[in-house]
Design an enzyme around this catalytic site. Structure first.
Site, PDB file in Angstrom:
ATOM      1  N   ASP A 103      55.522  38.471  49.527  1.00 36.16           N
ATOM      2  CA  ASP A 103      54.918  39.666  49.047  1.00 36.16           C
ATOM      3  C   ASP A 103      55.016  39.378  47.056  1.00 36.16           C
ATOM      4  O   ASP A 103      56.636  39.580  46.963  1.00 36.16           O
ATOM      5  CB  ASP A 103      54.887  41.053  48.497  1.00 36.16           C
ATOM      6  CG  ASP A 103      53.712  41.933  47.775  1.00 36.16           C
ATOM      7  OD1 ASP A 103      54.535  41.680  46.303  1.00 36.16           O
ATOM      8  OD2 ASP A 103      52.961  42.865  48.099  1.00 36.16           O
ATOM      9  N   LEU A 106      49.377  31.828  41.298  1.00 40.74           N
ATOM     10  CA  LEU A 106      48.012  32.659  40.980  1.00 40.74           C
ATOM     11  C   LEU A 106      47.895  33.630  42.027  1.00 40.74           C
ATOM     12  O   LEU A 106      46.964  33.857  42.281  1.00 40.74           O
ATOM     13  CB  LEU A 106      47.109  31.098  41.979  1.00 40.74           C
ATOM     14  CG  LEU A 106      46.230  29.936  40.947  1.00 40.74           C
ATOM     15  CD1 LEU A 106      46.900  29.409  40.431  1.00 40.74           C
ATOM     16  CD2 LEU A 106      45.468  29.173  42.116  1.00 40.74           C
ATOM     17  N   GLY A 147      61.975  34.577  36.791  1.00 42.52           N
ATOM     18  CA  GLY A 147      62.506  34.099  37.369  1.00 42.52           C
ATOM     19  C   GLY A 147      63.251  32.650  38.068  1.00 42.52           C
ATOM     20  O   GLY A 147      64.281  31.949  37.484  1.00 42.52           O
ATOM     21  N   TYR A 187      43.988  45.632  36.466  1.00 38.30           N
ATOM     22  CA  TYR A 187      43.475  43.590  36.699  1.00 38.30           C
ATOM     23  C   TYR A 187      43.749  43.635  35.220  1.00 38.30           C
ATOM     24  O   TYR A 187      45.463  42.264  34.907  1.00 38.30           O
ATOM     25  CB  TYR A 187      42.681  43.533  37.259  1.00 38.30           C
ATOM     26  CG  TYR A 187      42.079  42.053  37.329  1.00 38.30           C
ATOM     27  CD1 TYR A 187      43.039  41.342  38.176  1.00 38.30           C
ATOM     28  CD2 TYR A 187      41.068  41.943  36.445  1.00 38.30           C
ATOM     29  CE1 TYR A 187      42.767  39.833  38.700  1.00 38.30           C
ATOM     30  CE2 TYR A 187      40.558  39.778  36.671  1.00 38.30           C
ATOM     31  CZ  TYR A 187      41.760  39.004  37.860  1.00 38.30           C
ATOM     32  OH  TYR A 187      41.837  37.943  37.727  1.00 38.30           O
ATOM     33  N   ARG A 242      31.907  39.766  44.837  1.00 39.96           N
ATOM     34  CA  ARG A 242      32.097  38.867  43.770  1.00 39.96           C
ATOM     35  C   ARG A 242      29.726  38.718  43.416  1.00 39.96           C
ATOM     36  O   ARG A 242      29.500  38.943  44.463  1.00 39.96           O
ATOM     37  CB  ARG A 242      32.418  37.926  42.951  1.00 39.96           C
ATOM     38  CG  ARG A 242      34.066  38.184  42.562  1.00 39.96           C
ATOM     39  CD  ARG A 242      34.258  37.309  42.407  1.00 39.96           C
ATOM     40  NE  ARG A 242      35.302  36.667  43.488  1.00 39.96           N
ATOM     41  CZ  ARG A 242      36.148  36.018  43.065  1.00 39.96           C
ATOM     42  NH1 ARG A 242      36.893  35.850  41.479  1.00 39.96           N
ATOM     43  NH2 ARG A 242      37.770  35.783  44.178  1.00 39.96           N
TER      44      ARG A 242
HETATM   45  P1  NAD Z   1      41.631  35.292  45.955  1.00 41.63           P
HETATM   46  O1  NAD Z   1      42.217  36.833  46.444  1.00 41.63           O
HETATM   47  O2  NAD Z   1      41.145  34.622  46.754  1.00 41.63           O
HETATM   48  O3  NAD Z   1      43.791  34.612  46.078  1.00 41.63           O
HETATM   49  C1  NAD Z   1      44.434  35.361  45.248  1.00 41.63           C
HETATM   50  C2  NAD Z   1      45.619  34.925  46.813  1.00 41.63           C
HETATM   51  O4  NAD Z   1      46.809  36.181  46.065  1.00 41.63           O
HETATM   52  C3  NAD Z   1      45.069  35.847  47.717  1.00 41.63           C
HETATM   53  O5  NAD Z   1      45.541  34.771  48.930  1.00 41.63           O
HETATM   54  C4  NAD Z   1      46.001  36.424  48.037  1.00 41.63           C
HETATM   55  O6  NAD Z   1      45.913  37.026  49.497  1.00 41.63           O
HETATM   56  C5  NAD Z   1      47.514  36.612  47.143  1.00 41.63           C
HETATM   57  N1  NAD Z   1      48.490  37.485  47.202  1.00 41.63           N
HETATM   58  C6  NAD Z   1      47.509  38.700  46.498  1.00 41.63           C
HETATM   59  N2  NAD Z   1      48.285  39.628  46.099  1.00 41.63           N
HETATM   60  C7  NAD Z   1      49.541  39.028  46.548  1.00 41.63           C
HETATM   61  C8  NAD Z   1      51.262  39.398  46.165  1.00 41.63           C
HETATM   62  N3  NAD Z   1      51.714  40.575  45.931  1.00 41.63           N
HETATM   63  N4  NAD Z   1      52.252  38.715  46.387  1.00 41.63           N
HETATM   64  C9  NAD Z   1      51.260  37.520  47.317  1.00 41.63           C
HETATM   65  N5  NAD Z   1      50.194  36.746  47.685  1.00 41.63           N
HETATM   66  C10 NAD Z   1      49.645  37.735  46.753  1.00 41.63           C
HETATM   67  O7  NAD Z   1      41.452  35.278  44.219  1.00 41.63           O
HETATM   68  P2  NAD Z   1      40.723  33.768  43.714  1.00 41.63           P
HETATM   69  O8  NAD Z   1      39.636  34.157  42.724  1.00 41.63           O
HETATM   70  O9  NAD Z   1      41.744  32.354  43.851  1.00 41.63           O
HETATM   71  O10 NAD Z   1      41.808  34.110  42.329  1.00 41.63           O
HETATM   72  C11 NAD Z   1      44.152  33.206  42.051  1.00 41.63           C
HETATM   73  C12 NAD Z   1      43.681  33.707  40.734  1.00 41.63           C
HETATM   74  O11 NAD Z   1      43.251  32.799  39.392  1.00 41.63           O
HETATM   75  C13 NAD Z   1      44.071  35.250  40.846  1.00 41.63           C
HETATM   76  O12 NAD Z   1      45.382  35.747  39.869  1.00 41.63           O
HETATM   77  C14 NAD Z   1      43.129  35.715  39.757  1.00 41.63           C
HETATM   78  O13 NAD Z   1      43.517  36.198  38.947  1.00 41.63           O
HETATM   79  C15 NAD Z   1      42.629  34.198  38.287  1.00 41.63           C
HETATM   80  N6  NAD Z   1      41.468  33.901  37.921  1.00 41.63           N
HETATM   81  C16 NAD Z   1      40.465  33.597  39.148  1.00 41.63           C
HETATM   82  C17 NAD Z   1      39.383  33.881  38.869  1.00 41.63           C
HETATM   83  C18 NAD Z   1      37.942  33.804  39.777  1.00 41.63           C
HETATM   84  O14 NAD Z   1      36.691  34.132  38.908  1.00 41.63           O
HETATM   85  N7  NAD Z   1      37.927  32.854  40.685  1.00 41.63           N
HETATM   86  C19 NAD Z   1      38.934  34.754  37.457  1.00 41.63           C
HETATM   87  C20 NAD Z   1      39.879  34.474  36.889  1.00 41.63           C
HETATM   88  C21 NAD Z   1      41.397  34.525  36.898  1.00 41.63           C
HETATM   89  N1  UDP Z   2      27.609  42.367  40.223  1.00 38.35           N
HETATM   90  C1  UDP Z   2      25.791  42.762  40.045  1.00 38.35           C
HETATM   91  N2  UDP Z   2      25.577  42.383  41.681  1.00 38.35           N
HETATM   92  C2  UDP Z   2      26.488  42.428  42.846  1.00 38.35           C
HETATM   93  C3  UDP Z   2      27.732  41.717  42.302  1.00 38.35           C
HETATM   94  C4  UDP Z   2      28.750  41.702  41.192  1.00 38.35           C
HETATM   95  O1  UDP Z   2      24.701  42.532  39.389  1.00 38.35           O
HETATM   96  O2  UDP Z   2      25.740  42.486  43.867  1.00 38.35           O
HETATM   97  C5  UDP Z   2      27.144  42.053  38.488  1.00 38.35           C
HETATM   98  C6  UDP Z   2      28.942  42.510  38.471  1.00 38.35           C
HETATM   99  O3  UDP Z   2      27.990  43.603  37.893  1.00 38.35           O
HETATM  100  C7  UDP Z   2      29.106  41.868  36.270  1.00 38.35           C
HETATM  101  C8  UDP Z   2      28.371  40.529  37.110  1.00 38.35           C
HETATM  102  O4  UDP Z   2      27.532  40.645  38.107  1.00 38.35           O
HETATM  103  O5  UDP Z   2      28.284  42.539  35.697  1.00 38.35           O
HETATM  104  C9  UDP Z   2      29.683  39.289  37.523  1.00 38.35           C
HETATM  105  O6  UDP Z   2      30.167  40.378  38.948  1.00 38.35           O
HETATM  106  P1  UDP Z   2      31.719  39.853  39.602  1.00 38.35           P
HETATM  107  O7  UDP Z   2      32.105  40.878  39.852  1.00 38.35           O
HETATM  108  O8  UDP Z   2      31.698  38.647  39.892  1.00 38.35           O
HETATM  109  O9  UDP Z   2      32.670  39.387  38.248  1.00 38.35           O
HETATM  110  P2  UDP Z   2      33.326  39.724  36.950  1.00 38.35           P
HETATM  111  O10 UDP Z   2      32.788  40.674  36.402  1.00 38.35           O
HETATM  112  O11 UDP Z   2      34.808  40.074  37.566  1.00 38.35           O
HETATM  113  O12 UDP Z   2      33.025  38.643  35.818  1.00 38.35           O
END
Ligand code: NAD
Ligand code: UDP
Length: 331
Positions: free
Chosen positions: A65, A80, A109, A152, A193
């Site tokens: 973690d 990530l 760090g 977040y 999502r």
């Molecule tokens: P995800 O939830 O699939 O991946 C996040 C990973 O981090 C998971 O494997 C989870 O187990 C791990 N994790 C969470 N907390 C942890 C902790 N305290 N220590 C170690 N591991 C931990 O999400 P993702 O979509 O792959 O997102 C990856 C990164 O990209 C995130 O930082 C997210 O904020 C950023 N991001 C993603 C999106 C997107 O659309 N997918 C958009 C904006 C930002």
């Molecule tokens: N959303 C929706 N129906 C769903 C899930 C999400 O209409 O079943 C909408 C949500 O309210 C948002 C957009 O889709 O306006 C994107 O949502 P998501 O959670 O994928 O990402 P984020 O809001 O973080 O961009």
């Protein structure tokens, strides 16, 4: 390690490496010949996502973690780790903040002690519910610090601050990208999502849940384009710190997305309306001018192509539901 061809093999730490984006990144880094250490606590990630990578002697994984300290001898860090979907990051908001803030402190760090370059996966959520459209990097955002998304949004904002303070104070080599909605295979099927919800609902023949009236906009980037952006950003000269927006500037309404998915799956699911979550941004679209100029990067995968690949992934995960739908695909 320098090979005969001049290739430099890096020791790369990927936090969140078992998640959606992280597992694709680990795969890419291995394919590029690097030595990869995946660190993950498997909160939203899964061992299944990285299982094939153990075939490479250059891959290792550690359950850890990142809100607690870690030491590793590495050349590059991609940070990530953080739950990314509202359902997951709101499950334990205090832990989400700890992951973003303490996780950034711990990774910086390591960077300071080893001289590693540190990459931060930030987010379009730093812009909150934006009143500037599309969003350029110099827009400071409109975030509600007290709402349910704040754990977040503010966590990621604070992490950016930490990265830039480390740069100013200690000269740390930093790379900050702001990721806009990204989708593709290995998204968590229960992350709530919009892409995963709509596809699984369509494949199961369940109602498609539009929150609000479905007129809010998003812009969706396919995962391979996003990973290419990450790798290009990491390779930039030291003085390129970001932040750099990465995302697809093709904006559409959530309702348009639902209709694309219905057409591509051939599903007869109905659209239904549900309450809009609090602080849900009404519009979001990246200005990617900086990514184009600095990284020569822009998305290449069209929405229908990316959705088709993602539908195939979820279809296999759900056991071939699409084959059992009675209406042929029209997309
Ligand atoms: P995800 O939830 O699939 O991946 C996040 C990973 O981090 C998971 O494997 C989870 O187990 C791990 N994790 C969470 N907390 C942890 C902790 N305290 N220590 C170690 N591991 C931990 O999400 P993702 O979509 O792959 O997102 C990856 C990164 O990209 C995130 O930082 C997210 O904020 C950023 N991001 C993603 C999106 C997107 O659309 N997918 C958009 C904006 C930002
Ligand atoms: N959303 C929706 N129906 C769903 C899930 C999400 O209409 O079943 C909408 C949500 O309210 C948002 C957009 O889709 O306006 C994107 O949502 P998501 O959670 O994928 O990402 P984020 O809001 O973080 O961009």
């Amino acid at each position: 390690m320098l090979s005969e061809t001049g290739f430099v093999r890096k020791r790369v730490l990927v936090t969140g490496g078992a998640g959606f984006l992280g597992s694709h990144l680990c795969e890419r880094l291995l394919a590029d010949g690097h030595d990869v250490l995946c660190v993950d606590n498997y909160f939203t990630g899964a061992k299944d996502n990285i299982a094939p990578l153990f075939a490479s002697a250059n891959f290792e994984a550690l359950r850890h973690d990142i809100s607690t300290p870690l030491m590793a001898e590495v050349d590059e860090i991609y940070n990530l780790a953080c739950p990314a979907s509202p359902r997951h990051y709101q499950y334990d908001p205090v832990q989400t903040l700890k992951t973003s803030v303490l996780g950034a402190i711990h990774m910086l760090g390591i960077a300071r002690r080893t001289g590693a370059r540190a990459f931060q996966a930030s987010t379009s959520e730093v812009y909150g519910d934006p009143d500037v459209h599309p969003q350029p990097e110099d827009y400071c955002g409109n975030v509600n610090p007290l709402g349910p998304r704040a754990c977040y949004d503010e966590g990621k904002r604070c992490a950016e601050t930490l990265f830039f303070d480390h740069r100013r104070k200690h000269g740390t080599s930093i790379k900050v990208v702001r990721i806009f909605n990204t989708y593709g295979p290995r998204m968590h099927p229960e992350d709530g999502r919009v892409v995963s919800n709509f596809i699984t609902q369509a494949l199961r023949g369940q109602d498609i849940t539009l929150y609000g009236d479905g007129s809010q906009t998003r812009a969706f980037c396919y995962v391979s384009d996003m990973i290419e952006g990450f790798v290009r950003m990491m390779r930039t000269p030291d003085d390129v710190t970001g932040p750099v927006n990465l995302g697809n500037p093709h904006e559409l309404t959530v309702r348009d997305l639902a209709e694309r998915i219905l057409a591509l799956t051939g599903s007869r699911s109905k659209l239904v309306f549900a309450a809009l979550p609090q602080d849900d941004p009404t519009q979001r679209c990246p200005d990617i001018g900086r990514a184009k100029a600095l990284l020569d990067w822009q998305p290449t995968v069209e929405l229908d192509e990316g959705l088709t690949r993602t539908i195939a992934y979820f279809d296999a995960l759900l056991g071939g539901r699409r084959a059992r739908l009675s209406v042929p695909a029209t997309g």
